[in-house]
Design a protein around this motif. Structure first.
Motif, PDB file in Angstrom:
ATOM      1  N   ILE A  35       0.837  -1.204   0.000  1.00  0.00           N
ATOM      2  CA  ILE A  35       0.000   0.000   0.000  1.00  0.00           C
ATOM      3  C   ILE A  35       0.869   1.250   0.000  1.00  0.00           C
ATOM      4  N   SER A  36       1.898   1.238   0.823  1.00  0.00           N
ATOM      5  CA  SER A  36       2.812   2.373   0.924  1.00  0.00           C
ATOM      6  C   SER A  36       3.472   2.683  -0.417  1.00  0.00           C
ATOM      7  N   LYS A  37       3.968   1.645  -1.092  1.00  0.00           N
ATOM      8  CA  LYS A  37       4.658   1.840  -2.361  1.00  0.00           C
ATOM      9  C   LYS A  37       3.695   2.280  -3.458  1.00  0.00           C
ATOM     10  N   THR A  38       2.532   1.656  -3.516  1.00  0.00           N
ATOM     11  CA  THR A  38       1.573   1.956  -4.585  1.00  0.00           C
ATOM     12  C   THR A  38       1.019   3.373  -4.473  1.00  0.00           C
ATOM     13  N   ARG A  43       5.212   4.286   5.283  1.00  0.00           N
ATOM     14  CA  ARG A  43       4.577   3.125   5.931  1.00  0.00           C
ATOM     15  C   ARG A  43       3.744   3.569   7.134  1.00  0.00           C
ATOM     16  N   VAL A  44       4.205   4.614   7.820  1.00  0.00           N
ATOM     17  CA  VAL A  44       3.461   5.116   8.988  1.00  0.00           C
ATOM     18  C   VAL A  44       2.099   5.655   8.551  1.00  0.00           C
ATOM     19  N   SER A  47      -0.091   2.746   7.400  1.00  0.00           N
ATOM     20  CA  SER A  47      -0.575   1.975   8.549  1.00  0.00           C
ATOM     21  C   SER A  47      -1.704   2.695   9.260  1.00  0.00           C
ATOM     22  N   SER A  48      -1.581   4.016   9.408  1.00  0.00           N
ATOM     23  CA  SER A  48      -2.625   4.808  10.064  1.00  0.00           C
ATOM     24  C   SER A  48      -3.917   4.776   9.272  1.00  0.00           C
ATOM     25  N   MET A  49      -3.798   4.905   7.945  1.00  0.00           N
ATOM     26  CA  MET A  49      -4.974   4.874   7.079  1.00  0.00           C
ATOM     27  C   MET A  49      -5.667   3.511   7.160  1.00  0.00           C
ATOM     28  N   VAL A  50      -4.862   2.469   7.136  1.00  0.00           N
ATOM     29  CA  VAL A  50      -5.399   1.113   7.181  1.00  0.00           C
ATOM     30  C   VAL A  50      -6.158   0.863   8.483  1.00  0.00           C
TER      31      VAL A  50
END
Length: 260
Positions: A35-38, A43-44, A47-50
């Motif tokens: 998700i971070s790369k796309t 990553r933080v 992760s928060s969005m997820v």
């Protein structure tokens, strides 16, 4: 400060929507790193969005792989969408009876921007394989969509046609603006639309318009089936789809005699 905050909120919303669209299309799931790369975010942030989407059940996490998938919340919301269209209650019994009588799939669709047909009601007692397109498909490649395009605002339809990318799902799919415009003219003259393996192979479809009390076309009703079945029974099915469309329209107050 307020403007910066607004832009940040808009960007976060756009990313969240993009993430959900990605997960819906990616059957294999995605982890936080993917998700971070796309999305091009840290990553933080990913992760928060997820976590926010996870708490609201818009996405789900696989306990074994740790990957994220589209959540059940969308299924819940989708069930509510059709209630925006009260005429479905009047149509459902007629559709069910006709589907059982003919042993054929019957759909009721509406047209949405930018030129897509959305299935609101589907009764299926046929052996036809499920449509790979699901419940939303391009209007130019289906009988339901074409009949809705034919009776919509010409200005609006022309805008959509100019922006359409004519993807060829089969060798029979309409692949140009000129061909689509010509077919829409025929549909207006005949008050019925046909589709022969344009969306998927072995599938044929017939569709007719549903009108409200003012005579405006508000939806389409269609028969779908294996090509051989439709072709062998075409005269009977054509009469039946016209009858079903008129019956539903009459229930909504449309009078074909007063409004030819």
């Amino acid at each position: 400060m307020t403007k910066t905050k607004t832009m940040s909120t808009q960007q976060s919303l756009d990313r969240a929507l993009e993430l959900m669209e990605m997960l819906a299309k990616n059957g294999g799931g995605m982890n936080v790193s993917d998700i971070s790369k796309t999305l091009g975010i840290t990553r933080v942030t990913a992760s928060s969005m997820v976590q926010s989407l996870l708490q609201r059940n818009y996405i789900e996490k696989d306990a074994i792989t740790g990957k994220f998938y589209i959540g059940y919340k969308f299924l819940d919301l989708a069930q509510v969408y059709r209630y925006r269209y009260p005429f479905l209650y009047a149509a459902e019994e007629y559709v069910r009876n006709m589907a059982e009588k003919l042993g054929i799939r019957i759909n009721i669709c509406v047209l949405k921007p930018p030129g897509v047909a959305v299935v609101l009601l589907s009764k299926d007692v046929s052996l036809l394989p499920k449509m790979i397109m699901g419940y939303v498909f391009p209007a130019y490649a289906s009988a339901s969509g074409k009949v809705l395009l034919a009776f919509s605002s010409n200005e609006l339809v022309e805008t959509w046609i100019d922006e359409m990318e004519f993807v060829r799902y089969t060798s029979h799919t309409i692949d140009s603006k000129e061909k689509l415009r010509k077919e829409l003219e025929q549909i207006r003259a005949q008050d019925i639309a046909f589709e022969h393996e344009e969306l998927m192979l072995q599938r044929c479809c017939i569709a007719a318009p549903i009108r409200d009390i003012s005579g405006q076309v508000i939806a389409s009703v269609s028969f779908s089936g294996i090509g051989e079945q439709i072709e062998n029974e075409l005269p009977m099915l054509t009469d039946s789809i016209r009858l079903l469309a008129r019956t539903i329209s009459s229930t909504l107050g449309y009078n074909a005699i007063q409004r030819p």
